[in-house]
Design a protein around this motif. Structure first.
Motif, PDB file in Angstrom:
ATOM      1  N   VAL B  84      40.487 -19.172  60.161  1.00 28.86           N
ATOM      2  CA  VAL B  84      41.006 -18.208  59.214  1.00 28.86           C
ATOM      3  C   VAL B  84      41.547 -17.038  60.012  1.00 28.86           C
ATOM      4  O   VAL B  84      40.923 -16.570  60.941  1.00 28.86           O
ATOM      5  CB  VAL B  84      39.920 -17.710  58.246  1.00 28.86           C
ATOM      6  CG1 VAL B  84      39.852 -18.589  57.048  1.00 28.86           C
ATOM      7  CG2 VAL B  84      38.595 -17.641  58.939  1.00 28.86           C
ATOM      8  N   LEU B  85      42.727 -16.601  59.615  1.00 29.24           N
ATOM      9  CA  LEU B  85      43.400 -15.549  60.362  1.00 29.24           C
ATOM     10  C   LEU B  85      43.749 -14.456  59.377  1.00 29.24           C
ATOM     11  O   LEU B  85      43.565 -14.601  58.186  1.00 29.24           O
ATOM     12  CB  LEU B  85      44.652 -16.128  61.018  1.00 29.24           C
ATOM     13  CG  LEU B  85      44.384 -17.396  61.834  1.00 29.24           C
ATOM     14  CD1 LEU B  85      45.642 -18.204  61.994  1.00 29.24           C
ATOM     15  CD2 LEU B  85      43.811 -17.041  63.183  1.00 29.24           C
ATOM     16  N   TYR B  86      44.280 -13.367  59.898  1.00 28.28           N
ATOM     17  CA  TYR B  86      44.630 -12.255  59.018  1.00 28.28           C
ATOM     18  C   TYR B  86      45.859 -12.617  58.193  1.00 28.28           C
ATOM     19  O   TYR B  86      46.948 -12.740  58.741  1.00 28.28           O
ATOM     20  CB  TYR B  86      44.899 -11.000  59.852  1.00 28.28           C
ATOM     21  CG  TYR B  86      43.658 -10.570  60.582  1.00 28.28           C
ATOM     22  CD1 TYR B  86      42.656  -9.900  59.905  1.00 28.28           C
ATOM     23  CD2 TYR B  86      43.469 -10.864  61.919  1.00 28.28           C
ATOM     24  CE1 TYR B  86      41.490  -9.528  60.550  1.00 28.28           C
ATOM     25  CE2 TYR B  86      42.311 -10.492  62.575  1.00 28.28           C
ATOM     26  CZ  TYR B  86      41.327  -9.814  61.881  1.00 28.28           C
ATOM     27  OH  TYR B  86      40.176  -9.455  62.509  1.00 28.28           O
ATOM     28  N   PRO B  87      45.699 -12.811  56.884  1.00 31.25           N
ATOM     29  CA  PRO B  87      46.828 -13.296  56.075  1.00 31.25           C
ATOM     30  C   PRO B  87      47.947 -12.265  55.940  1.00 31.25           C
ATOM     31  O   PRO B  87      49.085 -12.639  55.692  1.00 31.25           O
ATOM     32  CB  PRO B  87      46.183 -13.577  54.707  1.00 31.25           C
ATOM     33  CG  PRO B  87      44.920 -12.816  54.691  1.00 31.25           C
ATOM     34  CD  PRO B  87      44.468 -12.662  56.092  1.00 31.25           C
ATOM     35  N   ASP B  88      47.641 -10.977  56.139  1.00 30.52           N
ATOM     36  CA  ASP B  88      48.670  -9.966  55.896  1.00 30.52           C
ATOM     37  C   ASP B  88      49.414  -9.549  57.169  1.00 30.52           C
ATOM     38  O   ASP B  88      50.150  -8.572  57.162  1.00 30.52           O
ATOM     39  CB  ASP B  88      48.075  -8.747  55.180  1.00 30.52           C
ATOM     40  CG  ASP B  88      46.770  -8.289  55.818  1.00 30.52           C
ATOM     41  OD1 ASP B  88      46.420  -8.832  56.880  1.00 30.52           O
ATOM     42  OD2 ASP B  88      46.111  -7.402  55.259  1.00 30.52           O
ATOM     43  N   LEU B  89      49.210 -10.279  58.258  1.00 32.19           N
ATOM     44  CA  LEU B  89      49.975  -9.995  59.477  1.00 32.19           C
ATOM     45  C   LEU B  89      50.971 -11.128  59.718  1.00 32.19           C
ATOM     46  O   LEU B  89      50.723 -12.264  59.325  1.00 32.19           O
ATOM     47  CB  LEU B  89      49.048  -9.898  60.689  1.00 32.19           C
ATOM     48  CG  LEU B  89      48.027  -8.764  60.719  1.00 32.19           C
ATOM     49  CD1 LEU B  89      47.244  -8.811  62.027  1.00 32.19           C
ATOM     50  CD2 LEU B  89      48.699  -7.415  60.565  1.00 32.19           C
ATOM     51  N   ARG B  93      52.953 -10.493  65.137  1.00 30.01           N
ATOM     52  CA  ARG B  93      52.129  -9.282  65.152  1.00 30.01           C
ATOM     53  C   ARG B  93      50.684  -9.629  65.501  1.00 30.01           C
ATOM     54  O   ARG B  93      50.044  -8.949  66.290  1.00 30.01           O
ATOM     55  CB  ARG B  93      52.195  -8.593  63.769  1.00 30.01           C
ATOM     56  CG  ARG B  93      51.458  -7.276  63.687  1.00 30.01           C
ATOM     57  CD  ARG B  93      52.147  -6.243  64.556  1.00 30.01           C
ATOM     58  NE  ARG B  93      51.337  -5.054  64.769  1.00 30.01           N
ATOM     59  CZ  ARG B  93      50.365  -4.936  65.665  1.00 30.01           C
ATOM     60  NH1 ARG B  93      50.045  -5.950  66.426  1.00 30.01           N
ATOM     61  NH2 ARG B  93      49.704  -3.814  65.791  1.00 30.01           N
ATOM     62  N   PHE B  94      50.198 -10.718  64.896  1.00 28.04           N
ATOM     63  CA  PHE B  94      48.820 -11.146  65.157  1.00 28.04           C
ATOM     64  C   PHE B  94      48.641 -11.565  66.616  1.00 28.04           C
ATOM     65  O   PHE B  94      47.689 -11.156  67.280  1.00 28.04           O
ATOM     66  CB  PHE B  94      48.458 -12.300  64.219  1.00 28.04           C
ATOM     67  CG  PHE B  94      47.143 -12.940  64.538  1.00 28.04           C
ATOM     68  CD1 PHE B  94      45.966 -12.212  64.457  1.00 28.04           C
ATOM     69  CD2 PHE B  94      47.070 -14.264  64.931  1.00 28.04           C
ATOM     70  CE1 PHE B  94      44.734 -12.789  64.764  1.00 28.04           C
ATOM     71  CE2 PHE B  94      45.849 -14.851  65.235  1.00 28.04           C
ATOM     72  CZ  PHE B  94      44.695 -14.122  65.152  1.00 28.04           C
ATOM     73  N   PHE B  97      48.552  -8.653  68.917  1.00 28.26           N
ATOM     74  CA  PHE B  97      47.222  -8.024  68.877  1.00 28.26           C
ATOM     75  C   PHE B  97      46.238  -8.793  69.765  1.00 28.26           C
ATOM     76  O   PHE B  97      45.510  -8.196  70.565  1.00 28.26           O
ATOM     77  CB  PHE B  97      46.729  -7.969  67.424  1.00 28.26           C
ATOM     78  CG  PHE B  97      45.248  -7.825  67.281  1.00 28.26           C
ATOM     79  CD1 PHE B  97      44.620  -6.668  67.706  1.00 28.26           C
ATOM     80  CD2 PHE B  97      44.488  -8.840  66.721  1.00 28.26           C
ATOM     81  CE1 PHE B  97      43.237  -6.531  67.574  1.00 28.26           C
ATOM     82  CE2 PHE B  97      43.108  -8.710  66.597  1.00 28.26           C
ATOM     83  CZ  PHE B  97      42.489  -7.559  67.032  1.00 28.26           C
ATOM     84  N   CYS B  98      46.252 -10.133  69.643  1.00 29.49           N
ATOM     85  CA  CYS B  98      45.335 -10.939  70.459  1.00 29.49           C
ATOM     86  C   CYS B  98      45.590 -10.717  71.942  1.00 29.49           C
ATOM     87  O   CYS B  98      44.661 -10.549  72.731  1.00 29.49           O
ATOM     88  CB  CYS B  98      45.510 -12.426  70.157  1.00 29.49           C
ATOM     89  SG  CYS B  98      45.152 -12.826  68.454  1.00 29.49           S
ATOM     90  N   GLU B 100      46.935  -8.143  73.386  1.00 32.50           N
ATOM     91  CA  GLU B 100      46.514  -6.792  73.784  1.00 32.50           C
ATOM     92  C   GLU B 100      45.010  -6.736  73.987  1.00 32.50           C
ATOM     93  O   GLU B 100      44.511  -6.243  74.997  1.00 32.50           O
ATOM     94  CB  GLU B 100      46.922  -5.777  72.707  1.00 32.50           C
ATOM     95  CG  GLU B 100      48.404  -5.458  72.695  1.00 32.50           C
ATOM     96  CD  GLU B 100      48.825  -4.669  71.448  1.00 32.50           C
ATOM     97  OE1 GLU B 100      50.003  -4.344  71.357  1.00 32.50           O
ATOM     98  OE2 GLU B 100      47.969  -4.403  70.583  1.00 32.50           O
ATOM     99  N   VAL B 101      44.277  -7.250  72.993  1.00 31.96           N
ATOM    100  CA  VAL B 101      42.814  -7.173  73.057  1.00 31.96           C
ATOM    101  C   VAL B 101      42.274  -8.008  74.207  1.00 31.96           C
ATOM    102  O   VAL B 101      41.310  -7.641  74.867  1.00 31.96           O
ATOM    103  CB  VAL B 101      42.211  -7.625  71.712  1.00 31.96           C
ATOM    104  CG1 VAL B 101      40.729  -7.901  71.855  1.00 31.96           C
ATOM    105  CG2 VAL B 101      42.432  -6.563  70.666  1.00 31.96           C
ATOM    106  N   LYS B 102      42.924  -9.153  74.455  1.00 35.38           N
ATOM    107  CA  LYS B 102      42.400 -10.046  75.485  1.00 35.38           C
ATOM    108  C   LYS B 102      42.913  -9.698  76.876  1.00 35.38           C
ATOM    109  O   LYS B 102      42.700 -10.463  77.819  1.00 35.38           O
ATOM    110  CB  LYS B 102      42.762 -11.482  75.131  1.00 35.38           C
ATOM    111  CG  LYS B 102      42.033 -11.969  73.883  1.00 35.38           C
ATOM    112  CD  LYS B 102      42.494 -13.355  73.509  1.00 35.38           C
ATOM    113  CE  LYS B 102      41.583 -13.925  72.428  1.00 35.38           C
ATOM    114  NZ  LYS B 102      41.712 -15.381  72.347  1.00 35.38           N
ATOM    115  N   GLN B 145      46.334 -18.286  69.405  1.00 31.38           N
ATOM    116  CA  GLN B 145      45.514 -17.118  69.715  1.00 31.38           C
ATOM    117  C   GLN B 145      44.429 -17.458  70.731  1.00 31.38           C
ATOM    118  O   GLN B 145      44.001 -16.602  71.492  1.00 31.38           O
ATOM    119  CB  GLN B 145      44.916 -16.484  68.446  1.00 31.38           C
ATOM    120  CG  GLN B 145      43.944 -17.322  67.637  1.00 31.38           C
ATOM    121  CD  GLN B 145      42.511 -17.307  68.163  1.00 31.38           C
ATOM    122  OE1 GLN B 145      42.102 -16.373  68.826  1.00 31.38           O
ATOM    123  NE2 GLN B 145      41.764 -18.355  67.876  1.00 31.38           N
TER     124      GLN B 145
END
Lengths: 248, 315
Positions: B84-89, B93-94, B97-98, B100-102, B145
């Motif tokens: 399950v992933l962020y449905p509103d991105l 974009r998602f 984010f991955c 950047e964080v990783k 991701q």
């Protein structure tokens, strides 16, 4: 850096949907209406001296702060509860992120969104200033108080959102909790004076009221800082509970 | 690369993982096979540091998962079950984010994103909201991701569940293409999947390892008892009697007859030889051979056998 990436992701999520725009619009309509009608009544009836000071005091306490109190649960309810229900929290917990980074990012992103609400209300003093210039310094206190109060509401909502997977439960419980802290001392006649003294130390209303009159008191600032710190601490403990509960 | 020693995980009074030990060498693809609820997901969540084990040691790349959670997570790419992933991105974009964080360096980020998006076949949907994607595309975003920061270890929890056959093949190809450079641990309850992608397989049940084998060895175990379904149009008693005489048929089981044909499942260890003899026999008698199909041993059958073997060994 990683926290910042998460803040940006959170903000992208907020502004992807219509919720922020709709609620900001509704908030500004409601406060705008109250600004117009309340100011009108103060000016026509007039309550003694310092009409404007009394007006701003009432306007910040009864309308800006109270309407924020109503709106905050709508945004904080999804912070952690939604991620738990969707399962996306599993991604965050397995990315190279500390729990406190996740928490701080969620708190900060929500605060940024609400600063937009607060920024919108700058319009009201600006309108009055354009008609009749006044000493703007009390507004430093009023806006500092508003931001501290707002951050407290968000911290409380963040904590409650971390306890459940249901957004409905999160928002209703947050609303009740915030309302309780707000109206704690309203019925002074019902309890003894000594109890009122104690309650007024805990009530968000009493501490915010001092800011609304245009006074910055270290005691009130500390109260809100402590309030925020307490709920962020509890949120962190709640997030860590997955380690011994085995659930997300 | 992955070292698990005496892993135990209790949830209250339930023991989800009961003393599991295994090693996965660098560059190896290891399959974790087991029925639903056998403890696969729990083991994977412990490996990713999602929650700590009750007892035992888990090390990734020589780093203890509990003592160095962040360093371990930087080395891991994880695809959770029912991704399950962020449905509103949007997809881009998602994934940004991955990255950047990783910790994908800012200078290399754009190139790496393009690379991952192309490798996972996401180019057409890169600008779409994840919530609007089909299950197959979402699964690919999930894999994207997981691999975006070139992890040394990839942990995939049922990567092909819910996909259509074409998508399954694509995902398998993607996973096998990572072999050598990446250590992969993937879980599944689909038997052919492991034999197609994994070098080695661990079979777990009730939180215990009941078998550890190479994919080849596992396939041979399955081949060990071959079943063939035969449908013959002909006189029922004579057909049954004749089939029983075929050399190598150990057991004959009749299934409910449909449309007048005699349906029989023959168990044998002789594989294709038996099928050749059966075909010759049926055709020789002038009966109609409507269907002849080798029945692959199902995971359930394999489990029943492995658990039985396990108990026999214990007795």
């Amino acid at each position: 850096m990683r926290t910042l990436a998460l803040v940006r992701k959170e903000l992208a999520s907020y502004f992807a949907g219509p919720l922020v725009y709709v609620v900001i619009g509704a908030f500004l309509c409601a406060t705008g209406l109250q600004f117009y009608t309340t100011l009108n009544s103060y000016v026509t009836i007039g309550f003694g001296l310092n009409i404007l000071d009394h007006f701003w005091e009432e306007f910040f306490v009864n309308y800006i702060a109270f309407y924020l109190l109503i709106v905050v649960p709508l945004f904080t309810m999804r912070l952690i509860a939604e991620e738990r229900r969707l399962g996306t929290i599993e991604l965050l917990y397995t990315y190279p992120l500390r729990d406190r980074e996740i928490m701080v990012a969620k708190f900060a992103a929500c605060l940024v969104v609400f600063l937009l609400f607060v920024a919108g209300t700058l319009l009201y003093p600006a309108i009055v200033y354009a008609i009749q210039p006044f000493d703007p310094r009390p507004f430093l206190a009023r806006y500092l108080g508003t931001v501290l109060f707002l951050a407290s509401c968000i911290a409380c909502g963040l904590f409650i959102s971390s306890l459940t997977e249901s957004q409905v439960i999160a928002s209703s419980c947050t609303f009740v909790a915030l309302l309780l802290f707000w109206i704690l001392t309203w019925n002074e006649a019902a309890v003894s004076t000594s109890l009122v003294t104690v309650l007024s130390q805990v009530s968000t209303f009493d501490h915010f009221h001092a800011f609304a009159t245009g006074v910055i008191d270290a005691k009130d600032c500390l109260y809100f800082v402590f309030f925020i710190g307490l709920f962020l601490f509890l949120t962190l403990r709640s997030m860590e509970s997955r380690q011994w509960r085995g659930r997300r | 690369m992955i070292a698990v020693e005496g892993l135990v995980k209790d949830f209250g009074r339930t023991r989800a993982v009961a003393g599991v030990s295994f090693h996965v060498a660098a560059g190896e693809i290891m399959g974790l096979l087991g029925p639903n609820g056998s403890g696969k997901t729990t083991i994977m969540r412990i490996l990713t540091g999602f929650f700590p084990p009750t007892a035992g040691n888990v090390a990734i790349d020589g780093l203890d998962v509990e003592r160095h959670p962040l360093a371990v997570r930087e080395r891991i790419g994880y695809l959770p079950e029912n991704v399950v992933l962020y449905p509103d991105l949007t997809v881009v974009r998602f994934l940004r984010f991955c990255a950047e964080v990783k910790g994908v360096p800012a200078s290399a980020r754009r190139a790496r994103l393009d690379e991952v998006i192309a490798a996972c076949g996401l180019t057409e949907v890169a600008g779409k909201l994840i919530g609007k994607l089909s299950k197959g595309y979402r699964q690919r975003v999930g894999i994207a991701q997981a691999i975006v920061h070139r992890p040394r270890v990839l942990i995939l929890d049922e990567p092909t569940v819910g996909l259509d056959p074409r998508q399954i093949i694509e995902i398998r190809t993607l996973i096998t293409s990572l072999a050598g450079s990446t250590t992969v641990l993937l879980s599944t309850h689909i038997l052919p999947e492991v034999s197609m992608t994994c070098g080695r397989v661990i079979i777990i049940d009730y939180g215990r390892i009941i078998a550890e084998d190479t994919a080849l060895g596992l396939t041979q175990r399955v081949r060990g008892s071959d079943e063939t379904r035969v449908r013959v149009v002909g006189p029922r008693p004579e057909v049954l009697a004749a089939l029983a005489t075929v050399t190598g048929v150990d057991e004959l089981r009749e299934e409910a007859a449909t449309d007048g044909a005699v349906t029989v499942v023959a168990r044998s260890t002789r594989g294709d030889d038996v099928r050749r003899d059966i075909a010759a026999l049926v055709v020789g008698r002038g009966w109609g051979l409507v269907e002849m199909r080798p029945l692959a041993m199902s995971l359930e059958d394999l489990f029943v056998r492995l658990v039985r073997d396990d108990r026999d060994a214990a007795a």
